[in-house]
Design a protein around this motif. Sequence first.
Motif, PDB file in Angstrom:
ATOM      1  N   THR A 330      45.912 -19.781  -2.506  1.00 21.74           N
ATOM      2  CA  THR A 330      46.941 -18.842  -2.273  1.00 21.74           C
ATOM      3  C   THR A 330      47.955 -19.371  -1.140  1.00 21.74           C
ATOM      4  OG1 THR A 330      45.588 -16.802  -2.707  1.00 21.74           O
ATOM      5  CG2 THR A 330      47.851 -16.677  -1.451  1.00 21.74           C
ATOM      6  N   TRP A 331      49.117 -19.303  -1.734  1.00 20.59           N
ATOM      7  CA  TRP A 331      50.225 -20.204  -1.113  1.00 20.59           C
ATOM      8  C   TRP A 331      51.369 -19.121  -0.737  1.00 20.59           C
ATOM      9  CZ3 TRP A 331      52.308 -23.803   1.571  1.00 20.59           C
ATOM     10  CH2 TRP A 331      53.587 -24.590   1.347  1.00 20.59           C
ATOM     11  N   GLY A 332      51.647 -18.988   0.547  1.00 23.26           N
ATOM     12  CA  GLY A 332      52.593 -18.164   0.748  1.00 23.26           C
ATOM     13  C   GLY A 332      53.503 -18.548   1.902  1.00 23.26           C
ATOM     14  N   ALA A 338      54.811 -21.629   6.476  1.00 23.65           N
ATOM     15  CA  ALA A 338      54.006 -21.849   5.248  1.00 23.65           C
ATOM     16  C   ALA A 338      52.760 -21.583   5.514  1.00 23.65           C
ATOM     17  CB  ALA A 338      54.584 -23.129   4.408  1.00 23.65           C
ATOM     18  N   ARG A 339      52.094 -20.778   4.766  1.00 24.55           N
ATOM     19  CA  ARG A 339      50.458 -20.761   4.663  1.00 24.55           C
ATOM     20  C   ARG A 339      49.871 -20.895   3.505  1.00 24.55           C
ATOM     21  NH1 ARG A 339      50.192 -16.846   9.128  1.00 24.55           N
ATOM     22  NH2 ARG A 339      52.308 -15.972   9.629  1.00 24.55           N
ATOM     23  N   LEU A 340      48.632 -21.438   3.586  1.00 26.10           N
ATOM     24  CA  LEU A 340      47.813 -21.777   2.527  1.00 26.10           C
ATOM     25  C   LEU A 340      46.514 -21.638   2.803  1.00 26.10           C
ATOM     26  CD1 LEU A 340      47.468 -23.417  -0.207  1.00 26.10           C
ATOM     27  CD2 LEU A 340      47.441 -25.338   0.949  1.00 26.10           C
ATOM     28  N   TRP A 341      45.755 -20.811   1.607  1.00 23.75           N
ATOM     29  CA  TRP A 341      44.320 -20.591   1.884  1.00 23.75           C
ATOM     30  C   TRP A 341      43.447 -21.337   0.613  1.00 23.75           C
ATOM     31  CZ3 TRP A 341      48.163 -17.107   3.006  1.00 23.75           C
ATOM     32  CH2 TRP A 341      48.444 -16.486   4.185  1.00 23.75           C
ATOM     33  N   ARG A 342      42.320 -21.322   0.831  1.00 25.86           N
ATOM     34  CA  ARG A 342      41.292 -21.901  -0.256  1.00 25.86           C
ATOM     35  C   ARG A 342      39.920 -20.991  -0.286  1.00 25.86           C
ATOM     36  NH1 ARG A 342      37.300 -26.117  -1.290  1.00 25.86           N
ATOM     37  NH2 ARG A 342      37.674 -27.114  -3.554  1.00 25.86           N
ATOM     38  N   VAL A 351      43.920 -23.234   5.041  1.00 25.55           N
ATOM     39  CA  VAL A 351      44.284 -24.716   5.117  1.00 25.55           C
ATOM     40  C   VAL A 351      45.596 -25.026   5.798  1.00 25.55           C
ATOM     41  CG1 VAL A 351      44.447 -26.673   3.293  1.00 25.55           C
ATOM     42  CG2 VAL A 351      42.668 -24.993   2.963  1.00 25.55           C
ATOM     43  N   THR A 352      45.728 -26.182   6.299  1.00 26.32           N
ATOM     44  CA  THR A 352      46.926 -26.453   6.816  1.00 26.32           C
ATOM     45  C   THR A 352      47.915 -27.174   5.720  1.00 26.32           C
ATOM     46  OG1 THR A 352      45.961 -27.078   9.072  1.00 26.32           O
ATOM     47  CG2 THR A 352      48.074 -28.378   8.423  1.00 26.32           C
ATOM     48  N   THR A 394      38.916 -33.099   4.381  1.00 21.56           N
ATOM     49  CA  THR A 394      40.273 -33.595   5.081  1.00 21.56           C
ATOM     50  C   THR A 394      41.263 -33.727   3.525  1.00 21.56           C
ATOM     51  OG1 THR A 394      39.316 -35.050   6.178  1.00 21.56           O
ATOM     52  CG2 THR A 394      41.659 -35.544   5.627  1.00 21.56           C
ATOM     53  N   TRP A 395      42.461 -32.971   3.940  1.00 17.24           N
ATOM     54  CA  TRP A 395      43.645 -32.881   2.986  1.00 17.24           C
ATOM     55  C   TRP A 395      44.440 -33.951   2.915  1.00 17.24           C
ATOM     56  CZ3 TRP A 395      43.960 -29.639  -1.377  1.00 17.24           C
ATOM     57  CH2 TRP A 395      43.312 -28.609  -1.443  1.00 17.24           C
TER      58      TRP A 395
END
Length: 841
Positions: A330-332, A338-342, A351-352, A394-395
């Motif tokens: 999910t990307w918001g 900016a926010r990201l989840w996995r 997620v950063t 790691t991303w």
Amino acid sequence: MRGPNDPEPHEPQDAAGSTAEGGSTGRPGRPPGGKALARLVQELTRAGLAEQAASQVALAAPQLDADGTNALIERAVGPQARPTAPEPGGVAAEYQQTAEALAGPAAVGPAWRSLGPWTVPGGQTYGASRVNVSGRVSAIATDPGNAAHLLVGAANGGVWESHDRGASWAPRTDDAATLTVGALAFDPANASTVLAGTGEGNWWSWLGTGVLRSTDGGTKWSPLATTPFVGQGFYDLAFDATRAGTVHAATTGGLYVSTDGGATWTRRRSTRTWSLSVAAGEALAACRDGLFRSTDGGTTWTAVTLPGAPASFDRLATAIARSDTTVAYTWGATGTTARLWRRAGGTWAAVTPPPGVSTGQAWYDWFLAVAPDRADRIYLGAIEAYRGDLSGTTWTWQTISNKGATGDSIHPDQHAVAFESGSPDAIYVGNDGGLFRSPDRGITWQHLNNGLTITEFEYLAQDFGSSRWVIGGTQDNGTNRWTGSPVWTHSQDGDGGDCAVNRNDPRTVFHTFFGMSLERSVSRGDFGSWTNVSPPVPAGEGSLFYPPLETSATNGSTVALGGAKLYVSRDNAANWTSLAFPNAATASAMYIPTADHILVGTTDGRLYRTTWSGTAWSALNALTAPRTGAWISDIHADPADTNRLWVTHTSVGGGRVWQSTDGGSHWTDRSTTGLPGLPLNAVEVDPRNRARIWVAADLGVYQSTDEGASWQQFGTGLPNAFVGDIVLHPHARVLRAGTRNRGVWEVPVDGWMTQPVCGTQWTGTLAAGATQRWFTFNWPATWHVLWTVMPTTVHPGAPQISWTTQVERASNEYVTYWITVRNLTQEPVSFEGRYEILSRY
């Protein structure tokens, strides 16, 4: 897209246009919500949708309080009262009725033809490379059974189909009630069935008229469902492959579900929904108030807890990994964050996100996708596009749309993403510049914009001395020029606004970016030839996003640019005079019938005149308003009789085209039989016949041959497009229309010539052996004319005369023909000078 007057793309700014560090940029700056929001507020307000403009500001710039919202709207459209019109559904319903009328009896006049752009090379990116561009792509769908087959939806340019991976294109919905497209989806169980959601959620939402369906893979379309979507915009459509006939819809009006293939719909949530992902019996919906999940085909929805998530979002997208449906993302965006989840193992974790993501236009440009073959690779879209790769914990992030000084970049402002069927390496991205394909997951790119004729034109200008020269400002793709080829020339970067050409000397050309930013070229608009000639506008003084710009329609070098004041120059913008409105106002339309006479209209329906005394411009003198409080979109005055005026309005719910024959003291409403109940954007009058008038509407072009007593749709073959501007070429006898997003079209107002026009221009007699020259003048330079000198005296047995023709370009628009005749006999010879007009174009 930024232009020469814009700050760097990711430079954070406050509402006043200062950098976050507090130093003034000295440039216009990006308002809250970005320039796209300023344009949208203006577009909604000029149509009378003031309430929707306010709600759009609340969505796109929630950091503003009520005062800040009003200030932003006021800065976009002026401080005057803003009339209201029917709700968005009423405007869309009028579109439906108008489209039905356009599909009725044959229209009056000949066929329209497209001038392109077939493509525009040299388009702008944020990197060092240049690309071919077209216009804004809002949706992409790839055929699950045919890798070469894909569809795209243009923001207001309809559905387009390609059978060769985007190498060539064909428009498929030009006759639909609206060309706005927000979502496309193939039925995974039957690729012959495709749905399109009209009303583009990102921008053109109020023009939605429901769902279209194709049963032949996207070639032919017909309405499937209008209720309950009239006046709503689509963001996404998703089929449930595990439940035949189940389709989910994400719209500005909420989350909807259909169980009969899209014929009927039930609203399951009333909150704006942006993104959907359905796989393995699970559905995720990204809504303004968060992420929601359903496992029963969309009947019930449960909130998903995202760690650290806010109560509401400016934008949210979600995607389930196809290769491992236990993984989802999910990307918001919220404010500047900016926010990201996995999700993995049933648990969501933050997620950063990639560094430097700009969220200022997240309401407008945003996407998320997971690679079909890898649950650990994702693609994110904002102003830029990013690829993220997960290795262990790691991303690694790459900006794939902007390669800087090395590598090929693509246009910014990302709206849509899709993968080629059966080839996870190949991705498609749609943005404000068109469609782009990467065969290697974003490392290299190729444009797919040849033949994708979806450029959004704001305004047009032309050279009256040439039948094949037009310049136009386009949304986010700069100012572009046509010289006879369907491939247009990129003339200048940035946002292309109004344009103008000096009628006497068409080497002198003007264009605007946004706001009161004016440039001049003295080489017909060649790229790199522009210089800033903006008037000295005080800081904080407002204007429309694209303020009206005019040059004299007849003589001289008068130029005017209208904002919160009228700025006038008599020397091609070298020196300026400012004229204040008697009361606070914002210019929305102008006309300069002669170099000494200017008319200006405002967003609240007022009309003013100023004249040149020989030494100075008079103060702006108010004329009688044709319709109080209604946005004036265009003005026309007869140069031979400046008391004969025409005015058009975009505000619906009243008269929208008016005529005055006494200089604006009295007006007659000409919004009579035959006109749709839609905004009118431009007016042109035939200089050969003042009773013949054309107006451009939000949908179509209309003609009156009885001075506005009645109107009919003009010409055949014009797509059901939003027509923002029209210009008449009086010598070539063509009317040109700038559309959003279907490029530029033209129609011969008297039909194309099917046979030459012949006649005798003069007669003469020469003495034996004599030579003499004749001349004939004021022939339009666009005309193709042959001259013949025919003896009328009979002298059989030998040639009697010879002649040569020389052409003098007497002015930009007219030529003089010099015909030298020699008598070849020893007797007097009489003759006729005959012309043959082969073409006026």
